[in-house]
Each structure stands twice: as structure tokens, then as C-alpha cells.
Design an enzyme around this catalytic site. Sequence first.
Site, mmCIF file in Angstrom:
data_model
loop_
_atom_site.group_PDB
_atom_site.id
_atom_site.type_symbol
_atom_site.label_atom_id
_atom_site.label_comp_id
_atom_site.label_asym_id
_atom_site.label_seq_id
_atom_site.Cartn_x
_atom_site.Cartn_y
_atom_site.Cartn_z
ATOM 1 N N PRO A 198 32.859 39.604 41.047
ATOM 2 C CA PRO A 198 33.834 38.857 40.264
ATOM 3 C C PRO A 198 34.651 39.705 39.285
ATOM 4 C CG PRO A 198 31.570 38.256 39.663
ATOM 5 C CD PRO A 198 31.497 39.089 40.902
ATOM 6 N N ASN A 199 35.910 39.348 39.220
ATOM 7 C CA ASN A 199 36.891 39.916 38.289
ATOM 8 C C ASN A 199 37.364 41.320 38.649
ATOM 9 O OD1 ASN A 199 36.955 37.610 36.452
ATOM 10 N ND2 ASN A 199 34.830 38.180 36.016
ATOM 11 N N ARG B 277 42.580 44.829 33.769
ATOM 12 C CA ARG B 277 41.377 44.332 33.088
ATOM 13 C C ARG B 277 40.742 45.442 32.249
ATOM 14 N NH1 ARG B 277 35.505 43.388 35.951
ATOM 15 N NH2 ARG B 277 34.491 42.526 34.116
ATOM 16 N N TYR C 253 37.595 50.207 32.508
ATOM 17 C CA TYR C 253 37.606 50.220 33.971
ATOM 18 C C TYR C 253 38.732 51.050 34.579
ATOM 19 C CZ TYR C 253 34.415 46.356 33.064
ATOM 20 O OH TYR C 253 33.372 45.591 32.603
ATOM 21 N N ASN D 297 29.881 47.061 44.335
ATOM 22 C CA ASN D 297 29.974 46.885 42.888
ATOM 23 C C ASN D 297 29.744 45.401 42.636
ATOM 24 O OD1 ASN D 297 30.528 46.557 40.212
ATOM 25 N ND2 ASN D 297 32.366 47.844 40.208
ATOM 26 N N ALA E 194 29.600 41.222 37.609
ATOM 27 C CA ALA E 194 28.705 40.366 36.811
ATOM 28 C C ALA E 194 27.527 39.826 37.617
ATOM 29 C CB ALA E 194 29.501 39.224 36.180
ATOM 30 N N ASP F 233 18.666 39.339 47.491
ATOM 31 C CA ASP F 233 17.835 38.929 48.621
ATOM 32 C C ASP F 233 18.571 39.093 49.951
ATOM 33 O OD1 ASP F 233 15.725 38.316 46.965
ATOM 34 O OD2 ASP F 233 15.901 36.133 47.172
ATOM 35 N N GLU G 125 25.109 51.380 44.979
ATOM 36 C CA GLU G 125 25.625 50.527 43.898
ATOM 37 C C GLU G 125 26.605 51.356 43.064
ATOM 38 O OE1 GLU G 125 22.485 49.355 41.264
ATOM 39 O OE2 GLU G 125 23.794 48.098 40.020
ATOM 40 N N HIS H 18 29.279 51.276 39.716
ATOM 41 C CA HIS H 18 29.894 50.645 38.545
ATOM 42 C C HIS H 18 30.911 51.624 37.974
ATOM 43 C CE1 HIS H 18 27.055 47.308 38.421
ATOM 44 N NE2 HIS H 18 26.120 48.194 38.714
ATOM 45 N N SER I 272 32.145 51.592 34.943
ATOM 46 C CA SER I 272 31.712 51.968 33.593
ATOM 47 C C SER I 272 30.241 52.366 33.626
ATOM 48 C CB SER I 272 31.913 50.777 32.640
ATOM 49 O OG SER I 272 31.113 49.675 33.042
ATOM 50 N N ARG J 240 26.709 50.568 27.289
ATOM 51 C CA ARG J 240 27.408 49.384 26.792
ATOM 52 C C ARG J 240 26.411 48.419 26.156
ATOM 53 N NH1 ARG J 240 31.358 47.311 31.346
ATOM 54 N NH2 ARG J 240 32.028 46.044 29.561
ATOM 55 N N ARG K 122 23.624 44.775 29.667
ATOM 56 C CA ARG K 122 24.278 45.254 30.894
ATOM 57 C C ARG K 122 23.453 46.324 31.597
ATOM 58 N NH1 ARG K 122 29.641 43.424 31.509
ATOM 59 N NH2 ARG K 122 30.521 42.806 29.515
HETATM 60 C C1 DQA Z 1 31.049 46.625 36.202
HETATM 61 C C2 DQA Z 1 30.143 46.553 34.978
HETATM 62 C C3 DQA Z 1 29.608 45.152 34.761
HETATM 63 O O1 DQA Z 1 28.823 45.117 33.579
HETATM 64 C C4 DQA Z 1 30.740 44.163 34.606
HETATM 65 O O2 DQA Z 1 30.226 42.845 34.552
HETATM 66 C C5 DQA Z 1 31.787 44.290 35.647
HETATM 67 C C6 DQA Z 1 32.180 45.626 36.102
HETATM 68 C C7 DQA Z 1 31.656 48.041 36.360
HETATM 69 O O3 DQA Z 1 32.176 48.324 37.437
HETATM 70 O O4 DQA Z 1 31.620 48.830 35.416
HETATM 71 O O5 DQA Z 1 32.382 43.303 36.062
HETATM 72 O O6 DQA Z 1 30.286 46.346 37.376
#
Ligand code: DQA
Length: 143
Positions: free
Chosen positions: A3-4, A11, A16, A68, A71, A81, A92, A94, A96, A101, A105
Site C-alpha cells: 500500500p501507498n 510521498r 522514500y 516491499n 504497511a 502465510d 524483502e 524497504h 527506508s 524510524r 516499524r
Molecule cells: C516502507 C517502510 C514501511 O514502514 C512503510 O509503511 C512503507 C514503506 C519502505 O519502503 O521504506 O509504506 O516499506
Amino acid sequence: NGPNLNLLGSREPHLYGRDTLAQIERRLELRAKAAGVRLQCLQTNHEGVAVDAVQQAQRDGVGFLILNPAAFTYSSIALRDALTGTRIPFVEVHLSNIHAREPWRAHSHFTAVAVGSILGLGSRGYDLALEFAIERLKGARGA
Ligand code: DQA
């Protein structure tokens, strides 16, 4: 991508970066093509769509995932799962450094079941994850 992440570019760029998701995907597609590897990109704001996509990936014979979870990192047992249930190996990513942070997180539901994690390197993390995926898919690196 969870998401997002469709908002990348605008953003919270101090966290990011300024690359849009379309730019990142284009870069990765070019690299995958050059390496002779098929790449499919997906971003969703919906947990069930992500779970369905992982299950579909298994049916399609997808050999590796770059995830990634955004959230979903903190909430989605369902997605975790799906990954353990299908046993598709994944890295995985991320953008950031989630350890630098808010304390909440720092704990990811995915890290323990990922092949590895890349944190805090901005959008470069996707490129590095793809290099690893290419090596794995081509059998250059052992399990
Ligand atoms: C994120 C870090 C997460 O804490 C956050 O909710 C995101 C982006 C990152 O790519 O740094 O949506 O996954």
C-alpha cells in the site's frame, strides 16, 4: 509492492526518494530483459489482491519475488502465510531503514521467512534485489 507505494515520487520524498514507481519498474524491466529474465510488476493497496497474486505466481511457476510489503510489513499474516505456503523465495525490500524510524516499524513479519532483506538504500534496493534474483534464477548462487 504494498500500500501507498503507488505514491512514490511525491510521498514523503525525504524518506522514500523522488523516483516514481513507474520509473523504478521501467529500470528493472530493462535490466531483466537484458539478463533474459521475465519480470512482472504489481502494486496493490489491497491485502487480498496481494495474497491472490502470490498464489497466482505459484501457479505461473514464478521462481523469485521481490517484495516491499510497505504497511503490510506490520499487519499481514495472510501475506506471510501465502509466501510460506507457496514457498516462493523472496527478498524483502524497504526504501527506508525501518530500524532507524519509529520503533514499531522495526519488526517485520516477513524478515524471518525472506531469503534476505535490503533496507534503507532507497530505490536502489530494488535494483540490488533484482541482481540477486537474476543470479539465483540463473543458478549462479547456491541456496
Ligand atoms: C516502507 C517502510 C514501511 O514502514 C512503510 O509503511 C512503507 C514503506 C519502505 O519502503 O521504506 O509504506 O516499506
